[in-house]
Design an enzyme around this catalytic site. Sequence first.
Site, PDB file in Angstrom:
ATOM      1  N   SER A  14       0.814  -1.223   0.000  1.00  0.00           N
ATOM      2  CA  SER A  14       0.000   0.000   0.000  1.00  0.00           C
ATOM      3  C   SER A  14       0.850   1.276   0.000  1.00  0.00           C
ATOM      4  O   SER A  14       1.789   1.417   0.783  1.00  0.00           O
ATOM      5  CB  SER A  14      -0.918   0.012   1.228  1.00  0.00           C
ATOM      6  N   LYS A  64     -13.592  -4.108   1.870  1.00  0.00           N
ATOM      7  CA  LYS A  64     -14.454  -2.943   1.618  1.00  0.00           C
ATOM      8  C   LYS A  64     -15.940  -3.258   1.862  1.00  0.00           C
ATOM      9  O   LYS A  64     -16.686  -2.401   2.326  1.00  0.00           O
ATOM     10  CB  LYS A  64     -14.259  -2.433   0.186  1.00  0.00           C
ATOM     11  N   ASN A  85     -14.437   2.622   1.403  1.00  0.00           N
ATOM     12  CA  ASN A  85     -12.962   2.639   1.456  1.00  0.00           C
ATOM     13  C   ASN A  85     -12.425   3.680   2.430  1.00  0.00           C
ATOM     14  O   ASN A  85     -11.224   3.785   2.620  1.00  0.00           O
ATOM     15  CB  ASN A  85     -12.360   2.843   0.056  1.00  0.00           C
ATOM     16  N   ASP A 101     -13.536   6.250  -4.294  1.00  0.00           N
ATOM     17  CA  ASP A 101     -12.921   5.815  -5.560  1.00  0.00           C
ATOM     18  C   ASP A 101     -13.478   6.604  -6.744  1.00  0.00           C
ATOM     19  O   ASP A 101     -12.733   7.022  -7.642  1.00  0.00           O
ATOM     20  CB  ASP A 101     -13.170   4.322  -5.799  1.00  0.00           C
ATOM     21  N   GLY A 125     -16.585  -2.925 -17.357  1.00  0.00           N
ATOM     22  CA  GLY A 125     -16.457  -3.567 -16.047  1.00  0.00           C
ATOM     23  C   GLY A 125     -17.616  -3.182 -15.148  1.00  0.00           C
ATOM     24  O   GLY A 125     -18.183  -2.081 -15.281  1.00  0.00           O
ATOM     25  N   ALA A 129     -15.086  -1.564  -8.190  1.00  0.00           N
ATOM     26  CA  ALA A 129     -14.555  -0.241  -8.551  1.00  0.00           C
ATOM     27  C   ALA A 129     -15.548   0.495  -9.455  1.00  0.00           C
ATOM     28  O   ALA A 129     -15.794   1.693  -9.279  1.00  0.00           O
ATOM     29  CB  ALA A 129     -13.212  -0.395  -9.251  1.00  0.00           C
ATOM     30  N   ARG A 150     -18.468  -8.348 -19.050  1.00  0.00           N
ATOM     31  CA  ARG A 150     -18.413  -9.746 -19.463  1.00  0.00           C
ATOM     32  C   ARG A 150     -19.615 -10.496 -18.898  1.00  0.00           C
ATOM     33  O   ARG A 150     -20.264 -11.263 -19.580  1.00  0.00           O
ATOM     34  CB  ARG A 150     -17.093 -10.301 -18.904  1.00  0.00           C
ATOM     35  N   THR A 151     -19.911 -10.234 -17.624  1.00  0.00           N
ATOM     36  CA  THR A 151     -21.103 -10.825 -17.016  1.00  0.00           C
ATOM     37  C   THR A 151     -22.184  -9.743 -17.024  1.00  0.00           C
ATOM     38  O   THR A 151     -22.204  -8.848 -16.170  1.00  0.00           O
ATOM     39  CB  THR A 151     -20.800 -11.270 -15.561  1.00  0.00           C
TER      40      THR A 151
HETATM   41  P1  NDP Z   1     -13.692  -6.800  -9.037  1.00  0.00           P
HETATM   42  O1  NDP Z   1     -13.049  -8.113  -8.840  1.00  0.00           O
HETATM   43  O2  NDP Z   1     -14.811  -6.385  -8.183  1.00  0.00           O
HETATM   44  O3  NDP Z   1     -14.236  -6.694 -10.571  1.00  0.00           O
HETATM   45  C1  NDP Z   1     -13.419  -7.081 -11.652  1.00  0.00           C
HETATM   46  C2  NDP Z   1     -14.071  -6.637 -12.966  1.00  0.00           C
HETATM   47  O4  NDP Z   1     -13.158  -6.967 -14.026  1.00  0.00           O
HETATM   48  C3  NDP Z   1     -15.379  -7.367 -13.300  1.00  0.00           C
HETATM   49  O5  NDP Z   1     -16.212  -6.503 -14.033  1.00  0.00           O
HETATM   50  C4  NDP Z   1     -14.881  -8.531 -14.183  1.00  0.00           C
HETATM   51  O6  NDP Z   1     -15.867  -9.041 -15.063  1.00  0.00           O
HETATM   52  C5  NDP Z   1     -13.816  -7.819 -14.982  1.00  0.00           C
HETATM   53  N1  NDP Z   1     -12.778  -8.671 -15.570  1.00  0.00           N
HETATM   54  C6  NDP Z   1     -11.764  -9.306 -14.929  1.00  0.00           C
HETATM   55  N2  NDP Z   1     -10.975  -9.932 -15.822  1.00  0.00           N
HETATM   56  C7  NDP Z   1     -11.500  -9.672 -17.046  1.00  0.00           C
HETATM   57  C8  NDP Z   1     -11.128 -10.049 -18.378  1.00  0.00           C
HETATM   58  N3  NDP Z   1     -10.055 -10.814 -18.615  1.00  0.00           N
HETATM   59  N4  NDP Z   1     -11.889  -9.608 -19.401  1.00  0.00           N
HETATM   60  C9  NDP Z   1     -12.983  -8.828 -19.177  1.00  0.00           C
HETATM   61  N5  NDP Z   1     -13.377  -8.445 -17.938  1.00  0.00           N
HETATM   62  C10 NDP Z   1     -12.649  -8.875 -16.875  1.00  0.00           C
HETATM   63  O7  NDP Z   1     -12.495  -5.747  -8.969  1.00  0.00           O
HETATM   64  P2  NDP Z   1     -12.607  -4.170  -8.686  1.00  0.00           P
HETATM   65  O8  NDP Z   1     -13.760  -3.660  -9.454  1.00  0.00           O
HETATM   66  O9  NDP Z   1     -12.518  -3.899  -7.233  1.00  0.00           O
HETATM   67  O10 NDP Z   1     -11.232  -3.631  -9.303  1.00  0.00           O
HETATM   68  C11 NDP Z   1     -11.009  -3.627 -10.706  1.00  0.00           C
HETATM   69  C12 NDP Z   1      -9.648  -3.034 -11.023  1.00  0.00           C
HETATM   70  O11 NDP Z   1      -9.608  -1.671 -10.679  1.00  0.00           O
HETATM   71  C13 NDP Z   1      -8.518  -3.713 -10.253  1.00  0.00           C
HETATM   72  O12 NDP Z   1      -7.487  -4.024 -11.174  1.00  0.00           O
HETATM   73  C14 NDP Z   1      -8.057  -2.681  -9.265  1.00  0.00           C
HETATM   74  O13 NDP Z   1      -6.674  -2.745  -9.044  1.00  0.00           O
HETATM   75  C15 NDP Z   1      -8.424  -1.379  -9.966  1.00  0.00           C
HETATM   76  N6  NDP Z   1      -8.709  -0.297  -9.004  1.00  0.00           N
HETATM   77  C16 NDP Z   1      -7.954   0.829  -9.069  1.00  0.00           C
HETATM   78  C17 NDP Z   1      -8.177   1.874  -8.202  1.00  0.00           C
HETATM   79  C18 NDP Z   1      -7.337   3.097  -8.290  1.00  0.00           C
HETATM   80  O14 NDP Z   1      -7.372   3.935  -7.369  1.00  0.00           O
HETATM   81  N7  NDP Z   1      -6.582   3.285  -9.343  1.00  0.00           N
HETATM   82  C19 NDP Z   1      -9.244   1.819  -7.175  1.00  0.00           C
HETATM   83  C20 NDP Z   1     -10.011   0.588  -7.210  1.00  0.00           C
HETATM   84  C21 NDP Z   1      -9.726  -0.426  -8.098  1.00  0.00           C
HETATM   85  P3  NDP Z   1     -16.941 -10.134 -14.534  1.00  0.00           P
HETATM   86  O15 NDP Z   1     -17.945  -9.377 -13.729  1.00  0.00           O
HETATM   87  O16 NDP Z   1     -17.495 -10.698 -15.776  1.00  0.00           O
HETATM   88  O17 NDP Z   1     -16.158 -11.120 -13.716  1.00  0.00           O
END
Ligand code: NDP
Length: 269
Positions: A14, A64, A85, A101, A125, A129, A150-151
């Site tokens: 972190s 969270k 958060n 966020d 997505g 987030a 995707r879902t």
């Molecule tokens: P979650 O696990 O809650 O959600 C993940 C999302 O990514 C879902 O919509 C999932 O789809 C999708 N996904 C994952 N892999 C793939 C793929 N190969 N192809 C298409 N879709 C995909 O994670 P969060 O929403 O909490 O976080 C998402 C990202 O955001 C993370 O990488 C995190 O590090 C980043 N983040 C950055 C922040 C910042 O301050 N910069 C703050 C918060 C998050 P499905 O629903 O179909 O599974």
Amino acid sequence: MKKFAVFGNPIAQSLSPVIHQMFAKSCHLDIDYQKILVPMDSFNATVQTFFKEGVGCNVTVPFKEQAYNLVDKADPAATLAKAVNTIKITSDGELHGFNTDGIGLVTDLVSCYGTLKDKSVLLIGAGGAARGCVHPLLESGIKDLLIMNRTLEKAQKISDEMQDSRISVCATAALPDKWLPDVIVNSTSASLQNKLPGADGKWFANCGVAYDMVYGKQPTTFMEFAQEHGARLRCDGLGMLVEQAAAAFTIWTASVPSTTDVKMALRNR
Ligand code: NDP
């Protein structure tokens, strides 16, 4: 000295203590800000013990949602995300929860791209987030918001909960004909595996900014793809990280820290 902390598991990676100490310095405040590794089964107890002395805390993966269930009151972004958060304790001992966020995303987008008013936004997505960002994006005055996931059911659920006519949803790669976004935000974690979230080069024809919430030393796969296909600006999520922290800092201290120097310092680390 006022006590702050970030709770997570893992937590070693972190950057929050570094960011908040830089904010404190710029606001001429002395703060104590620790990283706390929380055992998986004792989040509530650890936070409650902290707030016997502490003023505010951040919460990161995977707590969270537990933080949302723990707080006495949650702001609209946290309520939609069902994830908190940032927590602060009030003078009468209540825990108030926030999700900064989305504010972090919107503030950083505006600082690198300009106003979002009347812009068409594609949000790829529908995870935690994305959920945290929908309310602040709508509040920023955007024209419309297409949530692609995707879902599909997860995107649909967000739309059903928000009940805002500007929101529509679609499955991956099912962008409506002739709808070209001004802003494309990748809120998926696909870039962590160097994958694209099912993007199509045609979507970037009118794209002023392609924003990836993932950040790293190099541009992400999504940013490189966006550049190849004509997105005028590409940004990663480092600025969002700093801006969400700044929003938390202001919630706790009522001071507004400067973020530009902090973004630069982290970029050069
Ligand atoms: P979650 O696990 O809650 O959600 C993940 C999302 O990514 C879902 O919509 C999932 O789809 C999708 N996904 C994952 N892999 C793939 C793929 N190969 N192809 C298409 N879709 C995909 O994670 P969060 O929403 O909490 O976080 C998402 C990202 O955001 C993370 O990488 C995190 O590090 C980043 N983040 C950055 C922040 C910042 O301050 N910069 C703050 C918060 C998050 P499905 O629903 O179909 O599974």
